[in-house]
Design a protein around this motif. Structure first.
Motif, short mmCIF file in Angstrom:
data_model
loop_
_atom_site.label_atom_id
_atom_site.label_comp_id
_atom_site.label_asym_id
_atom_site.label_seq_id
_atom_site.Cartn_x
_atom_site.Cartn_y
_atom_site.Cartn_z
N THR A 164 -6.48 -42.82 -2.99
CA THR A 164 -6.11 -41.79 -3.97
C THR A 164 -4.90 -41.06 -3.42
O THR A 164 -5.03 -40.19 -2.56
N LEU A 165 -3.72 -41.47 -3.87
CA LEU A 165 -2.49 -40.83 -3.40
C LEU A 165 -2.32 -39.51 -4.14
O LEU A 165 -1.99 -39.48 -5.32
N MET A 166 -2.57 -38.43 -3.43
CA MET A 166 -2.49 -37.11 -4.04
C MET A 166 -1.04 -36.70 -4.27
O MET A 166 -0.14 -37.14 -3.57
N PRO A 167 -0.79 -35.85 -5.27
CA PRO A 167 0.55 -35.28 -5.43
C PRO A 167 0.98 -34.56 -4.16
O PRO A 167 0.15 -34.12 -3.35
N VAL B 87 -9.27 -35.95 -9.80
CA VAL B 87 -8.68 -34.76 -9.18
C VAL B 87 -7.18 -34.92 -9.06
O VAL B 87 -6.40 -34.01 -9.37
N ALA B 88 -6.74 -36.10 -8.61
CA ALA B 88 -5.29 -36.36 -8.48
C ALA B 88 -4.60 -36.24 -9.83
O ALA B 88 -3.51 -35.64 -9.94
N ARG B 89 -5.21 -36.80 -10.85
CA ARG B 89 -4.59 -36.74 -12.18
C ARG B 89 -4.56 -35.31 -12.71
O ARG B 89 -3.57 -34.88 -13.31
N TYR B 90 -5.62 -34.57 -12.49
CA TYR B 90 -5.67 -33.18 -12.94
C TYR B 90 -4.49 -32.39 -12.35
O TYR B 90 -3.79 -31.67 -13.05
N MET C 100 4.97 -40.27 -12.76
CA MET C 100 5.70 -40.85 -13.88
C MET C 100 4.84 -40.83 -15.14
O MET C 100 5.32 -40.49 -16.24
N ASP C 101 3.59 -41.18 -14.99
CA ASP C 101 2.69 -41.20 -16.14
C ASP C 101 2.48 -39.79 -16.68
O ASP C 101 2.51 -39.56 -17.90
#
Length: 561
Positions: free
Chosen positions: A101-104, A390-393, A539-540
């Motif tokens: 899970t590559l976090m921001p 969580v990463a997407r949020y 990007m997404d």
């Protein structure tokens, strides 16, 4: 320190000088297996640990095998379990990018505006690192990026506010250490207000002591109060802190005086890589390793070259034997390193008994390390989807609309030219990136009619005519350009291209895919979005925000004035 030395005196007495000096070295290597040069290094020199780079990474499963193999070599050689470290900051500086899970990154986390999500991101990253046998992360970055021209920190920082950096930094430290990873606050006392990359030369910060106290030291004081396990020194010269022309890493006044005595820090002091030009060119890696220990460093990082690692080991041993460094000074660091290895479960032996520290303990310690790793893997399998959520949020809430003077957004469902300036390595802190997802491909995946063009920053000037020709096509009704460090000295071709595109009179939006400071070089741009990074998830999220599928929720952590 005297109490700590007494606590570990029996263990230190059972270690040879070479074993103690080895604990103070952290070494990088080439290859993806526990064999070859790294095996020879570990069998010959009882080093304290290793550091992973992208060159050592193929997959999480391979990293897990590599970590177990390296620990196995150390155990069979009668040595203590290793620190296995990495720079996994998230966002644009991450050594492991696939299968995790590559976090921001940190600026994106701050733009998203939630301290609790910063904790969650760090905790999740820590669990995943631990599942691969990694036990030390060189994060978080506590530099305050208040210099738009900073070439090496930028989006690696939480922003320009000392208190905000402190708040997010403390949550990140708590998350990593809560997951069992030794967190490392860097780069003490602050690399945020430089316009020189210490990988390339020695930066100088001329601020007076009052300013350093009021700004740079704020997050480090908070990290110390939080109980951060390690602090990494900066290869920067602060005349207000050090009377001689010495970078912090080599300054007894700063490391032993300011950090240890004034700030009361009792954790591990680790150097930044001693092969960086700020050190190697001006002092020499090997001599500087000895100087760093004299200054008060506990752990000396030499990331790349085996000959330099071996020479530094021998120079430290010679320094003790010839009286340049006292063995008590070595013992102080080794006692501290043993204490933190025990804290992180690397020493199963009871350090308060007379059990053997090296010969008997390593095999038992390795067994404990493997048990801990298995437990982490089981937890990871149950939580991976939750981790991604969580990463997407965070990512979706980080995308920042800075201005839309044309009412261009959301994008109209019309034919759109999207030009993505590909990610480029601008500092040794970066790794080579593959442009697997472009801004155009992300927009197309969400239903926009797109002409998708990608160009490297180096090729923008040569390709400008072709890009302009594509933009002039009658079917193109709007243009989106994703810039990459257009505000840097090498960004002029990107700025000229955008100026020419503006002259076509078609609605044009600029998305900064790394530095939000690109707007400073593009003041006439009417529509501007900050994405902070160009990883696939970013990007997404950017594409979804541009199309109106999600709101622009991010807030700038830096000023664009």
């Amino acid at each position: 320190m005297t109490e700590l030395l007494e606590q570990y005196q029996h263990k230190l007495a059972r270690m040879t000088l070479r074993e103690k000096i080895g604990q103070m070295l952290l070494c990088g290597f080439h290859g993806t297996e526990a064999a070859g040069d790294v095996e020879r290094l570990l069998r010959t020199y009882p080093v304290g640990g290793v550091i992973y780079f992208a060159r050592n990474i193929e997959s999480p499963e391979q990293v897990e095998r590599l970590s177990a193999g390296l620990q196995g070599i150390a155990a069979k050689s009668g040595q203590l379990p290793l620190w296995i470290s990495i720079d996994q900051e998230g966002g644009m500086v991450a050594r492991i990018t696939n299968g995790v899970t590559l976090m921001p990154g940190q600026m994106a986390i701050a733009a998203a505006g939630s301290n609790e999500k910063a904790y969650e991101a760090a905790y999740i990253s820590g669990l995943e690192l631990k599942s691969m046998g990694i036990n030390m992360n060189f994060a978080p970055v506590l530099d305050i990026n208040n210099n738009a021209a900073n070439p090496v920190i930028g989006v690696r920082s939480f922003g320009e506010s000392p208190q905000s950096v402190a708040d997010y930094g403390v949550k990140t430290i708590a998350g990593l250490q809560g997951a069992g990873i030794a967190a490392t606050a860097k780069h003490f006392p602050g690399h945020g207000d430089t316009d020189t990359d210490s990988h390339l030369d020695l930066p100088v910060i001329m601020h007076d002591r009052e300013r350093v106290e009021r700004v740079e030291l704020v997050p480090f004081r908070a990290a110390i109060a939080e109980g951060v396990d390690a602090i990494m020194s900066a290869h920067i010269y602060f005349p207000a802190l050090e009377p001689e022309r010495l970078p912090v890493t080599l300054s007894h006044t700063v490391l032993s005086g300011l950090l240890r005595q004034e700030l009361g820090y009792e954790g591990i002091i680790v150097t930044d890589c001693m092969e960086m030009n700020a050190i190697a060119v001006h002092y020499g890696t090997v001599e500087a390793a000895v100087m760093a220990v004299e200054a008060g460093a506990d752990l000396v990082l030499i990331s790349h070259t085996a000959k330099l690692q071996e020479a530094a080991f021998e120079a430290l041993e010679a320094g003790v034997k010839n009286g340049r460094i006292s063995e008590k000074r070595i013992d102080e660091s080794v006692a501290r390193l043993l204490m933190y290895k025990e804290k992180h479960g690397l020493l199963q032996i009871n350090m308060h008994t007379d059990d053997e520290i090296v010969s008997g303990g390593s095999e038992r310690s390795l067994s404990k390390v493997r048990n801990n790793q298995t437990s982490s893997n089981e937890q990871l399998e149950r939580s991976s989807l939750q981790h991604q959520e969580v990463a997407r949020y965070i990512s979706e809430r980080s995308i920042t609309l800075v201005r839309d003077q044309l009412d261009m957004l959301p994008l109209k469902p019309e034919r759109t030219l999207v030009i993505t300036i590909a990610a480029s390595v601008t500092t040794i802190a970066d790794e080579q990136l593959s442009q697997a997802v472009t801004l155009g491909s992300a927009l197309a995946r969400h239903g926009l009619d797109v002409i998708d063009l990608t160009i490297t920053p180096e090729d923008v000037a040569l390709s400008s005519a072709r890009l302009l020709q594509a933009a002039e096509e009658e079917s193109i009704s709007q243009i989106v350009v994703g810039t990459y460090n257009a505000s840097s000295p090498s960004g002029d071709p990107q700025c000229r291209l955008i100026s020419w595109l503006q002259q076509l009179g078609k609605p044009l939006a600029v998305v900064a895919l790394r530095s939000p400071y690109d707007l400073l070089a593009l003041p006439d741009v009417k529509v501007y979005v900050a994405a902070y990074e160009s990883r696939p998830l970013a990007m997404d999220s950017t594409a979804r925000a541009l199309m109106g599928h999600i709101p622009f929720a991010g807030k700038l952590p830096v000023s664009l004035i």
